[in-house]
Design an enzyme around this catalytic site. Structure first.
Site, mmCIF file in Angstrom:
data_model
loop_
_atom_site.group_PDB
_atom_site.id
_atom_site.type_symbol
_atom_site.label_atom_id
_atom_site.label_comp_id
_atom_site.label_asym_id
_atom_site.label_seq_id
_atom_site.Cartn_x
_atom_site.Cartn_y
_atom_site.Cartn_z
ATOM 1 N N LYS A 160 -13.564 -6.399 -7.592
ATOM 2 C CA LYS A 160 -13.413 -5.038 -8.125
ATOM 3 C C LYS A 160 -13.088 -5.014 -9.622
ATOM 4 O O LYS A 160 -13.473 -4.104 -10.339
ATOM 5 C CB LYS A 160 -12.333 -4.279 -7.344
ATOM 6 C CG LYS A 160 -12.753 -3.948 -5.916
ATOM 7 C CD LYS A 160 -11.696 -3.127 -5.213
ATOM 8 C CE LYS A 160 -12.029 -2.999 -3.730
ATOM 9 N NZ LYS A 160 -11.047 -2.174 -3.018
ATOM 10 N N ARG A 190 7.938 -7.764 -5.502
ATOM 11 C CA ARG A 190 8.674 -9.029 -5.668
ATOM 12 C C ARG A 190 8.761 -9.368 -7.144
ATOM 13 O O ARG A 190 9.816 -9.683 -7.676
ATOM 14 C CB ARG A 190 7.919 -10.163 -4.956
ATOM 15 C CG ARG A 190 8.047 -10.212 -3.474
ATOM 16 C CD ARG A 190 7.390 -11.443 -2.922
ATOM 17 N NE ARG A 190 6.048 -11.686 -3.455
ATOM 18 C CZ ARG A 190 5.110 -12.393 -2.856
ATOM 19 N NH1 ARG A 190 5.352 -12.934 -1.679
ATOM 20 N NH2 ARG A 190 3.923 -12.585 -3.408
ATOM 21 N N MET A 201 -1.863 0.386 3.829
ATOM 22 C CA MET A 201 -3.223 0.423 3.283
ATOM 23 C C MET A 201 -4.128 -0.598 3.964
ATOM 24 O O MET A 201 -5.337 -0.536 3.843
ATOM 25 C CB MET A 201 -3.183 0.235 1.757
ATOM 26 C CG MET A 201 -2.693 1.504 1.052
ATOM 27 S SD MET A 201 -2.227 1.307 -0.689
ATOM 28 C CE MET A 201 -3.694 0.599 -1.388
HETATM 29 P P1 ATR Z 1 -4.440 -6.801 -4.197
HETATM 30 O O1 ATR Z 1 -5.725 -6.717 -4.949
HETATM 31 O O2 ATR Z 1 -4.602 -6.818 -2.689
HETATM 32 O O3 ATR Z 1 -3.452 -5.799 -4.636
HETATM 33 P P2 ATR Z 1 -2.953 -8.753 -5.661
HETATM 34 O O4 ATR Z 1 -3.338 -8.127 -6.946
HETATM 35 O O5 ATR Z 1 -2.939 -10.239 -5.535
HETATM 36 O O6 ATR Z 1 -3.884 -8.273 -4.490
HETATM 37 O O7 ATR Z 1 -1.516 -8.178 -5.240
HETATM 38 C C1 ATR Z 1 -0.889 -8.537 -4.056
HETATM 39 C C2 ATR Z 1 0.392 -7.741 -3.927
HETATM 40 O O8 ATR Z 1 1.020 -8.044 -2.677
HETATM 41 C C3 ATR Z 1 1.427 -8.044 -4.999
HETATM 42 O O9 ATR Z 1 2.179 -6.883 -5.240
HETATM 43 C C4 ATR Z 1 2.279 -9.120 -4.320
HETATM 44 O O10 ATR Z 1 3.582 -9.223 -4.840
HETATM 45 P P3 ATR Z 1 3.818 -10.102 -6.185
HETATM 46 O O11 ATR Z 1 3.217 -9.309 -7.308
HETATM 47 O O12 ATR Z 1 5.288 -10.206 -6.316
HETATM 48 O O13 ATR Z 1 3.125 -11.401 -5.941
HETATM 49 C C5 ATR Z 1 2.336 -8.549 -2.931
HETATM 50 N N1 ATR Z 1 2.650 -9.523 -1.869
HETATM 51 C C6 ATR Z 1 1.848 -10.493 -1.388
HETATM 52 N N2 ATR Z 1 2.448 -11.151 -0.366
HETATM 53 C C7 ATR Z 1 3.670 -10.576 -0.198
HETATM 54 C C8 ATR Z 1 4.773 -10.777 0.688
HETATM 55 N N3 ATR Z 1 4.731 -11.730 1.635
HETATM 56 N N4 ATR Z 1 5.846 -9.961 0.565
HETATM 57 C C9 ATR Z 1 5.908 -9.001 -0.376
HETATM 58 N N5 ATR Z 1 4.887 -8.757 -1.252
HETATM 59 C C10 ATR Z 1 3.797 -9.520 -1.160
#
Ligand code: ATR
Length: 276
Positions: free
Chosen positions: A69, A156, A219
């Site tokens: 995207k 996080r 989502m």
């Molecule tokens: P996407 O395009 O799906 O948003 P991304 O840009 O990699 O993918 O973002 C993933 C999101 O899920 C982030 O907000 C990530 O938190 P961090 O920014 O701190 O990494 C969050 N995320 C992924 N695994 C997680 C978990 N086990 N618990 C809490 N947040 C999580």
């Protein structure tokens, strides 16, 4: 050419299990539109070349899914305002003047599912969004447009939430909170936009964030089982906990409407997907 079928596709990697071909086929039948829609897997390192190939082959448009995207956003000659804000594109239109126009329908997909299908109003609600990645960036603009009482992002990595709050500052005020700093705050609507569910996890929020009659929305979606976040909410007594299948169908409907200039009905399509 008379009788020519307009061709569309969803591109991603992986994409074989995408429900989009089924959704768009339902929309086409329902609205009497003559089109084809397929799923095409594109190699991770060859997005641009493959998009130009599809354009040259005469495709009318494509939906873009993970992980392309952002690259789609970079490739576009023209962007809608909401796509510009989202920093990501999920709907490409190949125009008659050989340009590529980009839009992002994910955010309206979410807000239409909430407000039209689930009768959950955002106006004047205290909204908490979990996550600060690409998926969340795509939905903040449309949420703010519906005038929530407040919008808070928890993540996080706090710096990513702060960056989003800054970037969307012109659309409305966004608070940022760390998962271990909620104190006594409660929310009316909690939207999970993290990728935690992919590993069957839930972001580490305390139960105390759930206000009376709180609504929880994931989502992510699962067809046959509850998602980890919906499960988390239901087991804490939340009666209105929804997954994102409706969002998927609504973002597809918005893309269909951009391409075909007709608004398909979504409810029957959501129900049919839900029943397998
Ligand atoms: P996407 O395009 O799906 O948003 P991304 O840009 O990699 O993918 O973002 C993933 C999101 O899920 C982030 O907000 C990530 O938190 P961090 O920014 O701190 O990494 C969050 N995320 C992924 N695994 C997680 C978990 N086990 N618990 C809490 N947040 C999580």
């Amino acid at each position: 050419m008379p009788g020519q079928v307009d061709r569309y596709a969803v591109v991603g990697n992986p994409v074989a299990h995408s429900l989009s071909p089924r959704i768009h086929a339902s929309f086409a039948t329902q609205t009497g539109q003559n089109l084809s829609y397929e799923a095409i897997e594109i190699p991770i390192d060859a997005f641009e070349r493959n998009i130009h190939n599809l354009q040259q082959q005469g495709y009318a448009g494509v939906n873009v899914t993970v992980p392309f995207k952002r690259e789609a956003w970079e490739l576009c000659d023209r962007l809608s305002v909401r796509a510009e804000d989202a920093g990501a594109v999920n709907t490409l239109s190949f125009t008659a003047d050989a340009k590529i126009a980009g839009d992002n329908t994910d955010g309206v997909g979410l807000t239409r599912d909430l407000t039209n299908n689930l009768q959950v109003s955002i106006e004047q609600k205290k909204v908490l969004v979990l996550g600060a990645g690409g998926a969340v960036r795509g939905v903040l603009g449309p949420i703010l447009e519906l005038s929530p009482h407040s919008l808070t992002i928890a993540n996080r990595t706090i710096g990513k939430a702060q960056a989003l709050a800054r970037d969307f500052g012109k659309h409305g005020d966004i608070q940022v909170v760390a998962y271990d700093a909620f104190e006594c705050d409660t929310y009316d609507l909690i939207i999970n936009g993290t990728a935690a569910g992919l590993s069957n996890e839930v972001p580490p929020i305390p139960d105390t964030v759930l206000g009376d009659d709180a609504v929880c929305y994931d989502m992510m979606y699962n067809i046959n089982t509850a998602t980890a976040f919906v499960d988390w909410a239901s087991s804490r007594g939340v009666t209105q906990a929804f997954d994102g299948l409706g969002m998927l169908v609504e973002q597809a409907a918005a893309a269909f409407s951009i391409w075909r200039n007709v608004n398909p009905e979504t409810q029957a399509v959501i129900e049919s997907l839900r029943s397998g």
